[in-house]
Design an enzyme around this catalytic site. Structure first.
Site, mmCIF file in Angstrom:
data_model
loop_
_atom_site.group_PDB
_atom_site.id
_atom_site.type_symbol
_atom_site.label_atom_id
_atom_site.label_comp_id
_atom_site.label_asym_id
_atom_site.label_seq_id
_atom_site.Cartn_x
_atom_site.Cartn_y
_atom_site.Cartn_z
ATOM 1 N N LYS A 44 -27.828 28.746 18.795
ATOM 2 C CA LYS A 44 -26.777 28.884 17.765
ATOM 3 C C LYS A 44 -26.423 27.545 17.128
ATOM 4 O O LYS A 44 -25.584 27.449 16.260
ATOM 5 C CB LYS A 44 -25.516 29.485 18.409
ATOM 6 N N LYS A 46 -24.918 25.132 18.762
ATOM 7 C CA LYS A 46 -23.608 24.713 19.301
ATOM 8 C C LYS A 46 -23.809 24.033 20.648
ATOM 9 O O LYS A 46 -24.680 24.407 21.422
ATOM 10 C CB LYS A 46 -22.728 25.952 19.547
HETATM 11 N N1 C2G Z 1 -11.986 33.337 16.299
HETATM 12 C C1 C2G Z 1 -10.838 33.716 15.622
HETATM 13 N N2 C2G Z 1 -10.012 32.778 15.138
HETATM 14 C C2 C2G Z 1 -10.279 31.455 15.304
HETATM 15 C C3 C2G Z 1 -11.438 31.059 16.002
HETATM 16 C C4 C2G Z 1 -12.293 32.032 16.503
HETATM 17 O O1 C2G Z 1 -10.569 34.932 15.451
HETATM 18 N N3 C2G Z 1 -9.421 30.549 14.786
HETATM 19 C C5 C2G Z 1 -12.868 34.399 16.798
HETATM 20 C C6 C2G Z 1 -14.253 34.353 16.168
HETATM 21 O O2 C2G Z 1 -14.228 35.016 14.898
HETATM 22 C C7 C2G Z 1 -15.092 35.101 17.197
HETATM 23 C C8 C2G Z 1 -14.408 34.722 18.527
HETATM 24 O O3 C2G Z 1 -13.100 34.211 18.185
HETATM 25 O O4 C2G Z 1 -14.967 36.513 16.999
HETATM 26 C C9 C2G Z 1 -15.171 33.672 19.301
HETATM 27 O O5 C2G Z 1 -15.352 32.550 18.451
HETATM 28 P P1 C2G Z 1 -16.542 31.512 18.830
HETATM 29 O O6 C2G Z 1 -16.412 31.138 20.255
HETATM 30 O O7 C2G Z 1 -16.563 30.477 17.765
HETATM 31 O O8 C2G Z 1 -17.786 32.463 18.710
HETATM 32 P P2 C2G Z 1 -19.078 32.293 17.754
HETATM 33 O O9 C2G Z 1 -19.681 30.974 17.953
HETATM 34 O O10 C2G Z 1 -18.659 32.733 16.408
HETATM 35 O O11 C2G Z 1 -20.096 33.315 18.448
HETATM 36 O O12 C2G Z 1 -23.153 36.924 18.662
HETATM 37 C C10 C2G Z 1 -21.938 36.452 18.130
HETATM 38 C C11 C2G Z 1 -21.726 34.995 18.445
HETATM 39 O O13 C2G Z 1 -21.910 34.717 19.814
HETATM 40 C C12 C2G Z 1 -20.306 34.590 18.005
#
Ligand code: C2G
Length: 130
Positions: A44, A46
């Site tokens: 990803k 990350k």
């Molecule tokens: N999120 C949110 N508000 C934020 C930050 C994050 O609602 N201020 C939500 C994201 O939209 C996501 C969840 O929290 O639904 C987890 O965020 P991340 O850990 O950044 O996940 P991500 O890297 O987007 O991974 O297969 C899908 C991926 O694994 C998603």
């Protein structure tokens, strides 16, 4: 029992994540969270501060979370939904539309992303703090 699933890295857990997890849980009775493995995070693009094991430990301590499973690849979601008898798939709306293919298997809901907080912002602000 209505089962909900959501996916993410959930690194440096913050109130935006909690807002998402609470609303996801409110959509059913049982919430499964698939946490990106350290290897999948590389795919990803990350690098999480906390390891998979520690991110799992933290999420399992949250009252909204009933089960934590690993997310190892982009392709596992259909299988996860079927294997775990999932009724609702939930993601923040930064992913809107990306997982609509799951509509053949369960409800797909994109929740409003919490504005004003992100793991990237935390890292950036900590890096510039004297
Ligand atoms: N999120 C949110 N508000 C934020 C930050 C994050 O609602 N201020 C939500 C994201 O939209 C996501 C969840 O929290 O639904 C987890 O965020 P991340 O850990 O950044 O996940 P991500 O890297 O987007 O991974 O297969 C899908 C991926 O694994 C998603």
């Amino acid at each position: 029992m209505k089962k909900v699933i959501t996916y993410g890295t959930f690194d440096l857990l913050h109130w935006g994540h909690i807002n998402l997890l609470k609303r996801a849980k409110d959509l059913g009775d049982y919430l499964v969270v698939a946490i990106s493995s350290d290897e999948f995070n590389k795919i990803k693009g990350k690098k999480s501060f906390h390891s998979y094991e520690n991110r799992k430990l933290i999420l399992e301590a949250i009252k909204y979370v009933d089960e934590v499973i690993p997310e190892d690849n982009w392709e596992q979601k259909v299988n996860d939904v079927q294997e775990h008898n999932i009724d609702v798939f939930v993601m923040g709306d930064d992913w809107v539309g990306k997982f609509d293919f799951l509509k053949d298997y369960c409800d797909v809901i994109y929740l409003k992303r919490t504005v004003g907080i992100s793991t990237t912002q935390i890292k950036r602000e900590l890096a510039t703090t004297k």
